[in-house]
Motif scaffolding. Structure first.
Motif, PDB file in Angstrom:
ATOM      1  N   ILE A   1      10.873   5.911  -4.021  1.00  0.00           N
ATOM      2  CA  ILE A   1      11.686   6.851  -4.508  1.00  0.00           C
ATOM      3  C   ILE A   1      11.441   7.165  -5.935  1.00  0.00           C
ATOM      4  O   ILE A   1      11.798   8.139  -6.749  1.00  0.00           O
ATOM      5  CB  ILE A   1      13.222   6.590  -4.230  1.00  0.00           C
ATOM      6  N   GLU A   2      11.467   5.944  -6.714  1.00  0.00           N
ATOM      7  CA  GLU A   2      11.160   6.034  -8.282  1.00  0.00           C
ATOM      8  C   GLU A   2      10.107   6.590  -8.661  1.00  0.00           C
ATOM      9  O   GLU A   2      10.010   7.418  -9.752  1.00  0.00           O
ATOM     10  CB  GLU A   2      11.303   4.496  -8.686  1.00  0.00           C
ATOM     11  N   THR A   3       8.976   6.332  -8.037  1.00  0.00           N
ATOM     12  CA  THR A   3       7.598   6.991  -8.215  1.00  0.00           C
ATOM     13  C   THR A   3       7.774   8.536  -8.076  1.00  0.00           C
ATOM     14  O   THR A   3       6.949   9.185  -8.965  1.00  0.00           O
ATOM     15  CB  THR A   3       6.433   6.306  -7.262  1.00  0.00           C
ATOM     16  N   GLY A   4       8.286   8.705  -6.826  1.00  0.00           N
ATOM     17  CA  GLY A   4       8.358  10.144  -6.613  1.00  0.00           C
ATOM     18  C   GLY A   4       9.105  11.101  -7.673  1.00  0.00           C
ATOM     19  O   GLY A   4       8.707  12.221  -8.116  1.00  0.00           O
ATOM     20  N   LYS A   5      10.085  10.342  -8.252  1.00  0.00           N
ATOM     21  CA  LYS A   5      10.747  11.032  -9.601  1.00  0.00           C
ATOM     22  C   LYS A   5      10.001  10.972 -10.671  1.00  0.00           C
ATOM     23  O   LYS A   5       9.944  12.109 -11.436  1.00  0.00           O
ATOM     24  CB  LYS A   5      12.060  10.097  -9.643  1.00  0.00           C
TER      25      LYS A   5
ATOM     26  N   PHE B   1      13.070  12.051  -0.799  1.00  0.00           N
ATOM     27  CA  PHE B   1      12.879  10.643  -0.334  1.00  0.00           C
ATOM     28  C   PHE B   1      14.374   9.979   0.387  1.00  0.00           C
ATOM     29  O   PHE B   1      15.239   9.914  -0.562  1.00  0.00           O
ATOM     30  CB  PHE B   1      12.356   9.780  -1.248  1.00  0.00           C
ATOM     31  N   ILE B   2      14.093   9.791   1.572  1.00  0.00           N
ATOM     32  CA  ILE B   2      15.508   9.314   2.245  1.00  0.00           C
ATOM     33  C   ILE B   2      15.447   7.945   2.795  1.00  0.00           C
ATOM     34  O   ILE B   2      14.260   7.614   3.766  1.00  0.00           O
ATOM     35  CB  ILE B   2      15.793  10.294   3.213  1.00  0.00           C
ATOM     36  N   PRO B   3      16.040   6.983   2.471  1.00  0.00           N
ATOM     37  CA  PRO B   3      15.836   5.618   3.062  1.00  0.00           C
ATOM     38  C   PRO B   3      16.252   5.569   4.460  1.00  0.00           C
ATOM     39  O   PRO B   3      17.463   6.395   4.692  1.00  0.00           O
ATOM     40  CB  PRO B   3      16.847   4.678   2.342  1.00  0.00           C
ATOM     41  N   PHE B   4      15.584   5.183   5.492  1.00  0.00           N
ATOM     42  CA  PHE B   4      15.886   5.027   6.905  1.00  0.00           C
ATOM     43  C   PHE B   4      15.680   3.974   7.568  1.00  0.00           C
ATOM     44  O   PHE B   4      14.732   3.587   8.340  1.00  0.00           O
ATOM     45  CB  PHE B   4      15.084   6.379   7.582  1.00  0.00           C
TER      46      PHE B   4
ATOM     47  N   LYS C   1       0.930  -1.344   0.040  1.00  0.00           N
ATOM     48  CA  LYS C   1      -0.003  -0.079   0.143  1.00  0.00           C
ATOM     49  C   LYS C   1       0.811   1.467  -0.011  1.00  0.00           C
ATOM     50  O   LYS C   1       0.434   2.236   0.440  1.00  0.00           O
ATOM     51  CB  LYS C   1      -0.954  -0.139   1.336  1.00  0.00           C
ATOM     52  N   TYR C   2       2.091   1.249  -0.440  1.00  0.00           N
ATOM     53  CA  TYR C   2       2.798   2.167  -0.486  1.00  0.00           C
ATOM     54  C   TYR C   2       2.510   3.474  -1.236  1.00  0.00           C
ATOM     55  O   TYR C   2       2.852   4.618  -0.924  1.00  0.00           O
ATOM     56  CB  TYR C   2       4.376   1.783  -1.158  1.00  0.00           C
ATOM     57  N   MET C   3       1.651   3.508  -2.146  1.00  0.00           N
ATOM     58  CA  MET C   3       1.026   4.755  -2.645  1.00  0.00           C
ATOM     59  C   MET C   3       0.338   5.588  -1.765  1.00  0.00           C
ATOM     60  O   MET C   3      -0.116   6.753  -2.235  1.00  0.00           O
ATOM     61  CB  MET C   3       0.033   4.153  -4.024  1.00  0.00           C
ATOM     62  N   ALA C   4       0.021   5.140  -0.756  1.00  0.00           N
ATOM     63  CA  ALA C   4      -0.543   6.078   0.426  1.00  0.00           C
ATOM     64  C   ALA C   4       0.341   7.029   0.759  1.00  0.00           C
ATOM     65  O   ALA C   4      -0.191   8.195   1.242  1.00  0.00           O
ATOM     66  CB  ALA C   4      -1.168   5.109   1.636  1.00  0.00           C
ATOM     67  N   VAL C   5       1.698   6.968   0.561  1.00  0.00           N
ATOM     68  CA  VAL C   5       2.559   8.081   0.857  1.00  0.00           C
ATOM     69  C   VAL C   5       2.196   9.288  -0.200  1.00  0.00           C
ATOM     70  O   VAL C   5       2.109  10.286   0.362  1.00  0.00           O
ATOM     71  CB  VAL C   5       4.255   7.509   0.220  1.00  0.00           C
ATOM     72  N   PHE C   6       1.851   9.084  -1.223  1.00  0.00           N
ATOM     73  CA  PHE C   6       1.632  10.224  -2.245  1.00  0.00           C
ATOM     74  C   PHE C   6       0.309  10.514  -1.932  1.00  0.00           C
ATOM     75  O   PHE C   6       0.215  11.799  -2.126  1.00  0.00           O
ATOM     76  CB  PHE C   6       2.000   9.562  -3.584  1.00  0.00           C
TER      77      PHE C   6
END
Length: 312
Positions: free
Chosen positions: A277-281, A289-292, A242-247
């Motif tokens: 990260i790729e979708t954001g680009k 977008f920063i991996p943590f 469900k990662y599109m919830a970020v956007f």
């Protein structure tokens, strides 16, 4: 009650009910099992189940036994629960020989599980088992983002920022032997679970609410003061799919400048971070977008805080 319960056993498919209460069902050959409990075997042909690892009386049998075992209910409570699931009138109008299909269960509006009137089980589970800082637990309770239901489960709730109405909820069992986790039926995945900040410029994205609470605990234990902690946005995706919830959330809060992807340090977490990260680009989002990830491979943020507790 015999005729009624016989109808319930035919009308309510165990697979459908298992998904309704938050389990993730997987097909294995001719049978089904649960992602959370792979010792459970569901036979769709007979609509019965059993659990290999348990000798308890209700760890096998019909959908009524399933509701009793995993819902911590008595017989009458289980029957009432299943009646509510399909609508009690279905028992009168549906022929015994025609089971209700999965497709006929239309998505319902979000109906939160009943409050249990206690915090004891949820508090003990989060503080003692999950090692969440008590300040975080108190905040979740005080802000109505957490309560304990009448089955002693933790219920985490998020709200529409315009209407103030609940739009997402998930449950986490507090019993170690039959605990489960899952989203409440009717939850919206546009934004999933989140804690907004009034003017925050930073968003931390986790996989689950327990991970979110663990990350906040980690920050406190490593010197972040409570005012700074509250200045950030937090989001839990419910699952990496469900990662599109970020956007979706960024569309509500364009003021956010940095998105920290605090996902699990495993293959799924790393791959999901890369997708975000790729979708954001591709979509030209202005945020960074920063991996943590947790430092150790294979760990999530709850692993980190529980290990820190052992070291004290």
């Amino acid at each position: 009650m015999s005729e009624k319960t016989d109808k319930l056993k035919q009308l309510v498919h165990i697979v459908d009910y298992a998904e309704y209460i938050g389990f993730h069902v997987k097909k294995v050959g001719r049978y089904y099992t649960l992602k959370e409990h792979d010792s459970v075997i569901i036979n769709p042909a007979t609509n019965r189940f059993f659990r290999n690892s348990s000798t308890e009386e209700y760890a096998k049998g019909s959908v009524i036994n399933f509701a009793m075992y995993f819902g911590n209910m008595n017989y009458r409570e289980a029957v009432k629960e299943l009646e509510n699931f399909i609508g009690s009138k279905a028992l009168e109008r549906t022929p015994l020989s025609r089971p209700v299909s999965k497709a006929s269960n239309k998505k319902k509006m979000l109906l939160l599980p009943p409050h249990g009137g206690s915090r004891r089980h949820a508090y003990a589970y989060l503080s003692k088992i999950r090692c969440i800082d008590t300040f975080i637990i108190d905040y979740f309770f005080a802000s109505n983002h957490l309560y304990e239901d009448n089955r002693n489960n933790c219920v985490f709730v998020s709200y529409d920022e315009k209407t103030g109405q609940p739009d997402f909820a998930c449950r986490r069992g507090t019993m170690s032997d039959v605990s489960f986790k899952g989203d409440v039926q009717g939850s919206s995945y546009n934004y999933c679970f989140r804690l907004p900040a009034k003017e925050g410029k930073r968003l931390y994205v986790c996989e689950a609410v327990i991970d979110m609470m663990s990350l906040m605990t980690y920050f406190l234990k490593n010197g972040m003061d409570k005012r700074e902690l509250a200045a950030y946005h937090y989001q839990a995706l419910s699952s990496t799919q469900k990662y599109m919830a970020v956007f979706g959330y960024l569309s509500l809060h364009p003021e956010i400048e940095e998105v920290y992807l605090a996902l699990d340090n495993d293959r799924a977490g790393r791959e999901t971070a890369a997708k975000i990260i790729e979708t954001g680009k591709e979509k030209n989002y202005k945020q960074t977008f920063i991996p943590f990830f947790p430092e150790s491979e294979g760990k999530d943020w709850n692993d980190v805080v529980r290990e820190d507790r052992k070291d004290v």
